[in-house]
Write an enzyme that holds these catalytic residues in place. Sequence first.
Site, PDB file in Angstrom:
ATOM      1  N   GLU A   1      37.318   2.552  25.158  1.00  0.00           N
ATOM      2  CA  GLU A   1      36.063   2.631  25.896  1.00  0.00           C
ATOM      3  C   GLU A   1      35.127   1.540  25.361  1.00  0.00           C
ATOM      4  O   GLU A   1      34.222   1.788  24.575  1.00  0.00           O
ATOM      5  CB  GLU A   1      35.486   4.038  25.777  1.00  0.00           C
ATOM      6  CG  GLU A   1      36.434   5.079  26.385  1.00  0.00           C
ATOM      7  CD  GLU A   1      35.973   6.514  26.221  1.00  0.00           C
ATOM      8  OE1 GLU A   1      34.857   6.741  25.710  1.00  0.00           O
ATOM      9  OE2 GLU A   1      36.738   7.424  26.605  1.00  0.00           O
TER      10      GLU A   1
ATOM     11  N   GLU B   1      28.403   9.510  29.373  1.00  0.00           N
ATOM     12  CA  GLU B   1      29.436   8.766  30.095  1.00  0.00           C
ATOM     13  C   GLU B   1      28.759   7.702  30.965  1.00  0.00           C
ATOM     14  O   GLU B   1      27.891   8.010  31.775  1.00  0.00           O
ATOM     15  CB  GLU B   1      30.253   9.707  30.974  1.00  0.00           C
ATOM     16  CG  GLU B   1      30.949  10.835  30.213  1.00  0.00           C
ATOM     17  CD  GLU B   1      32.190  10.372  29.481  1.00  0.00           C
ATOM     18  OE1 GLU B   1      32.606   9.205  29.688  1.00  0.00           O
ATOM     19  OE2 GLU B   1      32.755  11.160  28.699  1.00  0.00           O
TER      20      GLU B   1
ATOM     21  N   HIS C   1      36.558   6.853  21.362  1.00  0.00           N
ATOM     22  CA  HIS C   1      37.822   6.528  22.027  1.00  0.00           C
ATOM     23  C   HIS C   1      37.913   5.004  22.071  1.00  0.00           C
ATOM     24  O   HIS C   1      37.053   4.340  22.657  1.00  0.00           O
ATOM     25  CB  HIS C   1      37.870   7.115  23.439  1.00  0.00           C
ATOM     26  CG  HIS C   1      37.840   8.606  23.456  1.00  0.00           C
ATOM     27  ND1 HIS C   1      37.024   9.332  24.300  1.00  0.00           N
ATOM     28  CD2 HIS C   1      38.527   9.525  22.726  1.00  0.00           C
ATOM     29  CE1 HIS C   1      37.199  10.623  24.090  1.00  0.00           C
ATOM     30  NE2 HIS C   1      38.103  10.755  23.144  1.00  0.00           N
TER      31      HIS C   1
END
Length: 343
Positions: A65, A220, A62
């Site tokens: 990010e 994450e 993404h």
Amino acid sequence: MPSLFSLQNADFLAYTLANPLACESQSFQITGGDVYLEDTGILRIEPSQPTSISLVISVGVHGNETGPIELINHLLKDIFSDGLALNVRLLVLIGNPVSANAGKRFIDVNMNRLFSGAWKEFDCPEATRAARLESAVQSFYELGHESDVRLHYDLHTAIRGSEYEQFAVYPFDHGAGYSKSQLHFLAESGLDAVLLSHQPTTTFSYYTHRTYGAHAFTIELGKVYPFGQNDLSRFSGIDASLRYLISTSVIPQKSQLSLKVFAVQDALIKDAEDYQLNIGLDVKNFTGFEQGFILAQSSLSEYKVSQTGDAIIFPNAQVPVGQRTGLIVRLENPEHLVFIKEG
């Protein structure tokens, strides 16, 4: 920006952003091995000495990010300048340079839904790029030995805050069991929790796990920020673990498994245009709810929480009909997990 990527111009991030669509393949030598720029955002490094570990690190699947991209760029600079020894085979991927330049999560389609061949159903930049990344990973693993320990850490940051700031998603294991050593690695890397997936997906980490038997995770590492606004000290745990792994060819382990373990109970799916999640935009990942709370509803359905404490992660109703709007997860006892046999 010079057209050549070389030891004298070894800023992988800057070069990739300057050449987001394509570049010529190039190579150069460093003290500990050989560096191959195979395509834009695709960098392979082969150590001079034999190793039993083939490591893929992907960032920027993404494009907005940016924290993990900056983190890995610093790591590469240290490898190039002899500040970090190289004792693993390493493939570094900046997933979506075009969307990174645009400061967007993606241009047309969420690329982390396009792996395992799902890209074939789309005609867009993300589909082309997902196919190229699959090809790069295939070549990388095939150039190694079949007996290599295959690893893939796909580093992300999240749109929302989280009750557990840093956590990993463990791809669906198809009943094979989980790696205890990898869970200890995640704990040593400073992660707070791990989420056990409940079904096959088209994410990058599931693709490498299922297709190549890699120990693969979506990791994450906090919240999304633009380039230059990331506090990289917040990533010190994963940074230290990766550096130890790369320099020693040993997977670092935490003595006590301190991770919270969650299992997916349900996937929320947008089934109509009037679908809504009954939570605020500031609700964090892993926020729990009372039994019976109507978490989502539309003209076609409603979703009630089945057990007090069940929590939501990745809530996002701003997706097309038919796509996922969140996952419902429940805390599990790690002692009940089935683990694979490891040497």
